[in-house]
Design an enzyme around this catalytic site. Structure first.
Site, PDB file in Angstrom:
ATOM      1  N   ASP A 240       0.848  -1.188   0.000  1.00 14.90           N
ATOM      2  CA  ASP A 240       0.000   0.000   0.000  1.00 14.90           C
ATOM      3  C   ASP A 240       0.882   1.236   0.000  1.00 14.90           C
ATOM      4  O   ASP A 240       2.036   1.187   0.427  1.00 14.90           O
ATOM      5  CB  ASP A 240      -0.897  -0.001   1.250  1.00 14.90           C
ATOM      6  CG  ASP A 240      -2.197   0.769   1.042  1.00 14.90           C
ATOM      7  OD1 ASP A 240      -2.105   1.993   0.773  1.00 14.90           O
ATOM      8  OD2 ASP A 240      -3.272   0.177   1.149  1.00 14.90           O
TER       9      ASP A 240
ATOM     10  N   THR B 276     -17.501   1.040   4.313  1.00 16.82           N
ATOM     11  CA  THR B 276     -16.085   1.381   4.399  1.00 16.82           C
ATOM     12  C   THR B 276     -15.952   2.885   4.599  1.00 16.82           C
ATOM     13  O   THR B 276     -16.931   3.633   4.519  1.00 16.82           O
ATOM     14  CB  THR B 276     -15.335   1.000   3.105  1.00 16.82           C
ATOM     15  OG1 THR B 276     -15.850   1.792   2.023  1.00 16.82           O
ATOM     16  CG2 THR B 276     -15.488  -0.480   2.774  1.00 16.82           C
TER      17      THR B 276
ATOM     18  N   ASN C 270      -6.469  -5.461  -4.893  1.00 15.35           N
ATOM     19  CA  ASN C 270      -7.579  -4.718  -4.311  1.00 15.35           C
ATOM     20  C   ASN C 270      -7.434  -3.203  -4.392  1.00 15.35           C
ATOM     21  O   ASN C 270      -8.424  -2.477  -4.316  1.00 15.35           O
ATOM     22  CB  ASN C 270      -7.727  -5.146  -2.848  1.00 15.35           C
ATOM     23  CG  ASN C 270      -8.614  -4.218  -2.059  1.00 15.35           C
ATOM     24  OD1 ASN C 270      -9.834  -4.257  -2.165  1.00 15.35           O
ATOM     25  ND2 ASN C 270      -7.991  -3.349  -1.249  1.00 15.35           N
TER      26      ASN C 270
ATOM     27  N   TYR D  63     -15.558   5.739 -13.261  1.00 18.20           N
ATOM     28  CA  TYR D  63     -15.270   4.636 -12.337  1.00 18.20           C
ATOM     29  C   TYR D  63     -15.756   3.318 -12.935  1.00 18.20           C
ATOM     30  O   TYR D  63     -15.039   2.303 -12.922  1.00 18.20           O
ATOM     31  CB  TYR D  63     -15.954   4.903 -10.996  1.00 18.20           C
ATOM     32  CG  TYR D  63     -15.831   3.793  -9.985  1.00 18.20           C
ATOM     33  CD1 TYR D  63     -14.673   3.634  -9.234  1.00 18.20           C
ATOM     34  CD2 TYR D  63     -16.883   2.905  -9.762  1.00 18.20           C
ATOM     35  CE1 TYR D  63     -14.561   2.616  -8.294  1.00 18.20           C
ATOM     36  CE2 TYR D  63     -16.785   1.890  -8.836  1.00 18.20           C
ATOM     37  CZ  TYR D  63     -15.624   1.744  -8.098  1.00 18.20           C
ATOM     38  OH  TYR D  63     -15.517   0.744  -7.167  1.00 18.20           O
TER      39      TYR D  63
ATOM     40  N   LYS E 218     -13.699  -0.319 -13.848  1.00 19.76           N
ATOM     41  CA  LYS E 218     -14.068  -1.615 -13.298  1.00 19.76           C
ATOM     42  C   LYS E 218     -14.525  -2.576 -14.395  1.00 19.76           C
ATOM     43  O   LYS E 218     -14.291  -3.783 -14.318  1.00 19.76           O
ATOM     44  CB  LYS E 218     -15.153  -1.448 -12.238  1.00 19.76           C
ATOM     45  CG  LYS E 218     -14.672  -0.686 -11.010  1.00 19.76           C
ATOM     46  CD  LYS E 218     -13.442  -1.323 -10.373  1.00 19.76           C
ATOM     47  CE  LYS E 218     -13.029  -0.654  -9.090  1.00 19.76           C
ATOM     48  NZ  LYS E 218     -11.867  -1.314  -8.432  1.00 19.76           N
TER      49      LYS E 218
END
Length: 254
Positions: free
Chosen positions: A38, A193, A91, A158, A162
């Site tokens: 990350d 989240t 991810n 977006y 995807k």
């Protein structure tokens, strides 16, 4: 060591928070040795520390998935620590607050494509190289229900990234199936989240409106998605490849 991922060496990108952090914890709980990659060093180290505190095995590697050298180094660090790369969960991703297509800026478009699409491509590029060298492996990519169906949320850019992940997953699965490499994608609906909290605070929708996007009327938790990643990276799914599995409480069924 016991569990369906016992002893497996796994690299998870974007695991400093949210679904990625939950996935790292779930994998470790099933016995996997987890490498966390990350750009958020503090969050990534916290995830690794929590896993070790709970008796698992984890390491943190700082990596920007939009930079090939960083991704290559993350794969190398995983192999150096654990001897191989059995599975990878790609991810890392970013979202936006919602803009009509004609109002999307070039900067916003470029950022989404760089992280959500190029980042998955770069991750797969170096993961597959390692898996080819060792004789196989499993990859699970983070896509979205927005890559499967159109949604009236002002997320055309977006959705494009995807949808690209879904298409790339399908093609890569065919390319490498005979080399014992499986490639699948997970397509969540609306998950609780920090990103969802930001969207609600930004006025994109209320929590009730977000939940209402699901026919069930219920939001999902990060662990719900993490469990699906664990299934796809385990031998329980040994004949599943090229699939984009929706975890969306029926959102894509209508």
């Amino acid at each position: 060591m016991s569990g369906k991922l016992a002893g497996k060496a796994v690299l998870i990108t974007g695991a400093s928070q949210g679904i990625g952090a939950a996935t790292a914890r779930v994998f470790a709980g099933y016995g996997a040795r987890v490498a966390i990659a990350d750009v958020n060093e503090e969050g990534g180290r916290e995830t690794a520390a929590q896993i070790e505190k709970d008796g698992g095995e984890a390491l943190f590697v700082r990596a920007d998935v939009t930079v090939g050298a960083d991704v290559e180094a993350a794969v190398a660090a995983t192999v150096a620590a654990y001897g191989r790369l059995d599975a990878a969960v790609n991810n890392a991703g970013v979202e936006e607050q919602g803009s009509a297509l004609h109002e999307v800026t070039e900067d916003a478009w470029d950022k989404l494509v760089a992280v959500n699409l190029k980042g998955v491509w770069l991750s797969m590029k170096y993961e597959i190289r390692q898996m080819l060298a060792q004789g196989g492996g499993t990859i699970a990519n983070m896509a979205s229900v927005a890559g499967l169906v159109g949604l009236p949320l002002g997320i055309s850019d977006y959705s494009a990234t995807k949808g690209g992940v879904v298409a790339m997953t399908r093609t890569a699965a065919i390319e490498y199936v005979r080399q014992n490499i499986r490639v699948n994608a997970v397509c969540p609906g609306v998950v609780r989240t920090a990103l969802l909290d930001a969207a609600i605070e930004g006025g994109m929708f209320t929590e009730a409106e977000a939940a209402a996007l699901h026919p069930s009327g219920v939001l999902m938790d990060p662990e719900d998605v993490a469990e699906t990643f664990a299934f796809l990276c385990s031998d329980e799914s040994k004949h599943i490849t090229g699939q984009s599995i929706a975890i969306d409480a029926g959102m894509s069924a209508g």
